[in-house]
Design an enzyme around this catalytic site. Structure first.
Site: not given
Ligand code: HOZ
Length: 426
Positions: A144, A239, A267
């Site tokens: 994802y 990622d 984040k």
């Protein structure tokens, strides 16, 4: 434990917010029941609206490596807020955070700040396409990379739970440029590369996957991927939204000993505030506007509050690299504890772990890719999740998510977690 106020708040939220949440995994659809509404958090603990104290194993999905409301992060944000919250103009602190991040992460010279991991991955793919002049990308089933159109093809995380790994709204035109490979299967990548010779801009991967539970890449697979990308002139895109600054100062690149061509962060680089970033060598990053032609922009990019939080967080991690070992040891201790109790329960299970990421899958066979992860027994997972919650332990509310340990967790907290599992009927 009672969760009456959370349930009432959820009912109210559903009147005004689709599904009552602003991000689907939070809605508990994978496990049933009503989500917990958080009032506050400190260190390793969440305090919900019913005043229950929960031991937290998601750490806001990764970034709170030092625990919730860490003093240096909170103070940095408070002090910065007094000076203004957003300018849409350059500030010195952006360069300070960029310099620190570049010094910690291998193989990058420059970094661009954005507002979320989704934005980081979406922009990084555009950069890869602009740099290589090629259109197609390869992603792995079950990985994802945020909710941008190109990635919602066999996506992991909430997309699996809601039965739409290929989301409606993604056009056929977009979908055709995303090719799907199998995690931990280098031959599946070779086959796609051979069938699309000279057409692939980038291979994007979660170097340690966290969105189909935690899945660890084999050495052969990740090295093979690096070699293949180098041979074929394809950019390898890590990622690291979940793994960056978590698996070590230098994230998964350092932990796995593999250099990526582009790296994305989420984040964590904002200490838990809304930030993302992507980074690469100067040669690649110079293609980005305003230096180069690949466009990418945002008023809140480099926001001073987020930069202050990120600078405080990364400074802590940079000054205390022992935190990574401490986290890995705590995670290994949790692994042993869960293992010893689950053995007695008589249900098939697998525990996957890397550094401070770990997940439990209720299945007989090793979990190495999306298919093997999807074979987990969700009924058992639901009993496990709710049983733990009843006993004050907050785990990810889906089998398709990794746990993220934070260093505020004590060994006593982990003992409490293992003791809670003993009470759960699976
Ligand atoms: N997609 C996130 C987990 N992989 C969850 C985001 C959220 O609900 O906060």
């Amino acid at each position: 434990m009672l969760y009456q106020r959370s349930s009432a708040l959820f009912a109210e939220a559903q009147k005004y917010i689709p599904g009552g949440v602003n991000s689907p995994v939070r809605a508990f659809k994978a496990v049933g029941g009503d989500p917990i509404f958080v009032k506050k958090a400190k260190g390793a603990y969440l305090y919900d609206e019913d005043d229950n104290r929960l031991i937290d194993y998601i750490a806001s999905w990764g970034p709170l490596i030092l625990g919730h409301a860490h003093e240096s992060v909170i103070n940095a944000v408070i002090e910065k807020a007094k000076l203004g919250t957003s300018f849409g103009m350059p500030t010195e602190i952006e360069t300070q955070l960029a310099q620190l991040a570049v010094s910690m992460v291998p193989n990058i010279d420059k970094i661009r700040f954005v507002n979320s991991g989704t934005e980081a991955c979406m922009s990084a793919v555009r950069l890869a396409r602009g740099y290589t002049g090629k259109d197609k990308i390869i992603k792995f089933a079950g990985c994802y990379h945020g909710h941008s159109d190109s990635f919602l093809i066999q996506a992991g995380s909430g997309a699996v739970t809601f039965g739409s790994p290929n989301s409606p709204g993604v056009t056929k035109g977009t979908a055709k440029d995303t090719l799907l490979a199998i995690y931990n299967d280098i031959e599946s990548v070779r086959a796609l590369v051979a069938a699309n010779k000279g057409e692939i801009a980038t291979v994007i991967i979660e170097p340690v996957a966290g969105n189909m539970g935690c899945i660890v890449p084999t050495d052969e697979f990740i090295k093979g991927l690096r070699e293949l990308c180098t041979q074929e002139g394809i950019l390898l895109l890590f990622d690291e939204v979940m793994t960056g600054f978590r698996l070590g100062k230098g994230g998964a690149q350092e932990a796995l000993g593999i250099d990526a061509d582009i790296v994305c962060f989420g984040k964590v680089i904002g200490g838990g505030l809304p930030v993302g970033a992507f980074a690469a060598k100067t040669e690649i990053m110079s293609h980005l506007a305003p230096e180069g032609p690949v466009y990418q922009a945002g008023t809140l990019s480099g926001n001073p509050l987020a930069m202050a939080a990120g600078l405080a967080m990364l400074t802590e991690l940079n000054n205390k690299p022992e935190v990574f070992e401490s986290l890995a040891k705590k995670t290994a201790y949790l692994h042993e504890g869960l293992d010893s109790v689950l053995k007695e329960k008589g249900v098939p299970y697998q525990i996957n772990r890397f550094g401070s990421m770990i997940s439990v899958h209720f299945t007989e066979n090793p979990v190495v890719d999306f298919d093997s992860s999807a074979k987990g027994n969700n009924e058992t997972f639901k009993k496990y999740f709710h049983g733990m919650l009843e006993n004050g332990i907050y785990l990810p509310p889906s089998a398709f998510e990794s746990y993220f340990l934070n260093d505020a967790l004590t060994y006593a907290d982990i003992d409490e977690t293992v003791a809670a599992l003993k009470k759960v009927n699976l």
